[in-house]
Design a protein around this motif. Structure first.
Motif, mmCIF file in Angstrom:
data_model
loop_
_atom_site.group_PDB
_atom_site.id
_atom_site.type_symbol
_atom_site.label_atom_id
_atom_site.label_comp_id
_atom_site.label_asym_id
_atom_site.label_seq_id
_atom_site.Cartn_x
_atom_site.Cartn_y
_atom_site.Cartn_z
ATOM 1 N N GLY A 165 -3.261 19.700 -12.824
ATOM 2 C CA GLY A 165 -2.571 20.307 -11.688
ATOM 3 C C GLY A 165 -3.016 19.728 -10.358
ATOM 4 N N SER A 166 -4.341 19.540 -10.195
ATOM 5 C CA SER A 166 -4.843 18.987 -8.935
ATOM 6 C C SER A 166 -4.422 17.533 -8.760
ATOM 7 N N THR A 167 -4.348 16.799 -9.873
ATOM 8 C CA THR A 167 -3.923 15.398 -9.797
ATOM 9 C C THR A 167 -2.445 15.293 -9.444
ATOM 10 N N ILE A 168 -1.623 16.163 -10.010
ATOM 11 C CA ILE A 168 -0.192 16.158 -9.674
ATOM 12 C C ILE A 168 -0.008 16.319 -8.167
ATOM 13 N N VAL A 169 -0.737 17.272 -7.577
ATOM 14 C CA VAL A 169 -0.587 17.530 -6.144
ATOM 15 C C VAL A 169 -1.282 16.446 -5.324
ATOM 16 N N GLY A 170 -2.546 16.128 -5.677
ATOM 17 C CA GLY A 170 -3.310 15.151 -4.902
ATOM 18 C C GLY A 170 -2.700 13.762 -4.936
ATOM 19 N N GLN A 171 -2.322 13.298 -6.119
ATOM 20 C CA GLN A 171 -1.700 11.982 -6.218
ATOM 21 C C GLN A 171 -0.313 11.992 -5.607
ATOM 22 N N VAL A 173 0.498 13.687 -2.868
ATOM 23 C CA VAL A 173 0.234 13.495 -1.438
ATOM 24 C C VAL A 173 -0.141 12.051 -1.152
ATOM 25 N N ASP A 174 -1.009 11.485 -1.976
ATOM 26 C CA ASP A 174 -1.416 10.082 -1.827
ATOM 27 C C ASP A 174 -0.201 9.157 -1.824
ATOM 28 N N SER A 175 0.675 9.322 -2.801
ATOM 29 C CA SER A 175 1.838 8.439 -2.939
ATOM 30 C C SER A 175 2.846 8.631 -1.813
ATOM 31 N N TYR A 179 3.109 4.821 0.231
ATOM 32 C CA TYR A 179 4.233 3.894 0.059
ATOM 33 C C TYR A 179 5.164 3.837 1.270
ATOM 34 N N PRO A 180 5.539 4.970 1.879
ATOM 35 C CA PRO A 180 6.348 4.847 3.102
ATOM 36 C C PRO A 180 5.594 4.169 4.242
ATOM 37 N N LEU A 181 4.300 4.509 4.439
ATOM 38 C CA LEU A 181 3.542 3.888 5.524
ATOM 39 C C LEU A 181 3.382 2.384 5.307
ATOM 40 N N ALA A 182 3.176 1.990 4.058
ATOM 41 C CA ALA A 182 2.889 0.586 3.763
ATOM 42 C C ALA A 182 4.148 -0.272 3.661
ATOM 43 N N PHE A 183 5.250 0.283 3.151
ATOM 44 C CA PHE A 183 6.378 -0.578 2.773
ATOM 45 C C PHE A 183 7.739 -0.170 3.330
ATOM 46 N N TRP A 184 7.809 0.956 4.071
ATOM 47 C CA TRP A 184 9.120 1.348 4.617
ATOM 48 C C TRP A 184 9.571 0.312 5.653
ATOM 49 N N GLY A 185 10.771 -0.186 5.477
ATOM 50 C CA GLY A 185 11.269 -1.232 6.356
ATOM 51 C C GLY A 185 10.959 -2.632 5.861
ATOM 52 N N GLN A 191 13.783 1.022 -3.298
ATOM 53 C CA GLN A 191 12.632 0.445 -3.978
ATOM 54 C C GLN A 191 11.353 1.217 -3.650
ATOM 55 N N VAL A 192 11.200 1.616 -2.395
ATOM 56 C CA VAL A 192 10.023 2.397 -2.007
ATOM 57 C C VAL A 192 9.959 3.685 -2.816
ATOM 58 N N ILE A 193 11.073 4.365 -2.921
ATOM 59 C CA ILE A 193 11.105 5.654 -3.627
ATOM 60 C C ILE A 193 10.843 5.475 -5.116
ATOM 61 N N ILE A 194 11.459 4.440 -5.719
ATOM 62 C CA ILE A 194 11.271 4.203 -7.155
ATOM 63 C C ILE A 194 9.818 3.867 -7.469
ATOM 64 N N VAL A 195 9.230 2.950 -6.690
ATOM 65 C CA VAL A 195 7.837 2.563 -6.929
ATOM 66 C C VAL A 195 6.901 3.742 -6.677
ATOM 67 N N MET A 196 7.190 4.526 -5.649
ATOM 68 C CA MET A 196 6.368 5.690 -5.327
ATOM 69 C C MET A 196 6.352 6.686 -6.488
ATOM 70 N N ILE A 197 7.518 6.996 -7.019
ATOM 71 C CA ILE A 197 7.607 7.966 -8.121
ATOM 72 C C ILE A 197 6.998 7.395 -9.396
ATOM 73 N N THR A 198 7.277 6.110 -9.681
ATOM 74 C CA THR A 198 6.758 5.491 -10.896
ATOM 75 C C THR A 198 5.238 5.461 -10.912
ATOM 76 N N ASN A 199 4.641 5.061 -9.797
ATOM 77 C CA ASN A 199 3.187 4.989 -9.738
ATOM 78 C C ASN A 199 2.547 6.376 -9.774
ATOM 79 N N TRP A 200 3.201 7.356 -9.165
ATOM 80 C CA TRP A 200 2.706 8.732 -9.243
ATOM 81 C C TRP A 200 2.694 9.222 -10.686
ATOM 82 N N LEU A 201 3.761 8.948 -11.420
ATOM 83 C CA LEU A 201 3.832 9.352 -12.824
ATOM 84 C C LEU A 201 2.775 8.640 -13.661
#
Length: 243
Positions: A165-171, A173-175, A179-185, A191-201
């Motif tokens: 549960g803590s990892t679901i929430v903590g990771q 927030v991390d993701s 990903y938006p700060l690093a790669f938006w634009g 692609q940002v959204i797909i990579v963000m969700i995939t890496n979180w999972l």
């Protein structure tokens, strides 16, 4: 050496107590954090499954270990001691980024031909560095907070619910921060959204896979330290320095 009888204590009651293995767990956390960012972050890896190639950052294989160790820290030693470790990792990341910048910027000696390779590995983009450090800080504190709160709610039972549960929430927030700060634009929004969700999972999946290991480590440490800390009277501010 016999195990010490486990005593249930509040965080304040454990103030000043010496723990035999706390420093080692801290060192492991910081080492995994720095090495996964230095060695793993620069290399995109690929696996071919079902005829399709799946590309991922090599660091994702080891970075989630930091979250597992963070869970162990909060579960065994309490939020306040985990907070000290998170700050140690945060400062370590900043120094690592600064050192990388200085070393890459230094003029290479004549005859040395490794500068281009060195820049490719250690010449990090400052936008990505800032995003990574910010996301780590926020994600780890959220992870530790949720872990400590859930321990009280569950009366110390069902450790797996807290670690996952803590990892679901903590990771999450991390993701959401990284990903938006690093790669938006830079990447497409999709692609940002797909990579963000995939890496979180993937990170949450790692936590699930490593749950038996977490149980073993937590049980061993509690037996050796002889204490089970509940954060019932803890100040959860990330900026408080007192344990």
């Amino acid at each position: 050496m016999q195990d010490t009888p486990i005593i249930t204590e509040s965080a304040s009651a454990s103030t000043g107590r010496h723990f035999r293995y706390y420093d080692f767990v801290m060192a492991a956390f910081v080492a995994v954090l720095l090495l996964s960012n230095v060695i793993g972050a620069a290399k995109p890896a690929a696996l071919t499954l079902g005829g399709e190639q799946w590309v991922f950052g090599a660091g994702i294989l080891f970075f989630p270990l930091g979250y597992v160790i963070g869970d162990v820290l909060t579960e065994v030693y309490g939020y306040a001691r985990a907070r000290r470790v998170i700050w140690a990792g945060f400062v370590g990341l900043i120094f690592m980024a600064f050192m990388s910048w200085v070393v890459v910027a230094l003029p290479p000696a004549s005859g040395w031909e490794g500068q281009a390779a060195y820049e490719a590995v250690f010449g990090q983009v400052w936008r990505i560095v800032a995003a990574s450090i910010t996301a780590f800080w926020a994600g780890e504190f959220v992870n530790s907070y949720v872990m400590a709160r859930m321990k009280i709610w569950t009366a110390g039972r069902h450790l797996w619910t807290r670690t996952i549960g803590s990892t679901i929430v903590g990771q999450g927030v991390d993701s959401v921060i990284f990903y938006p700060l690093a790669f938006w634009g830079v990447w497409s929004n999709e692609q940002v959204i797909i990579v963000m969700i995939t890496n979180w999972l993937l990170k949450v999946g790692w936590e699930v896979v490593l749950t038996p290991v977490t149980y073993l480590v937590v049980g061993w440490l509690k037996n050796k330290e002889g204490v089970d800390i509940f954060d019932e009277d803890t100040d959860f501010s990330p900026f408080k320095t007192k344990i």
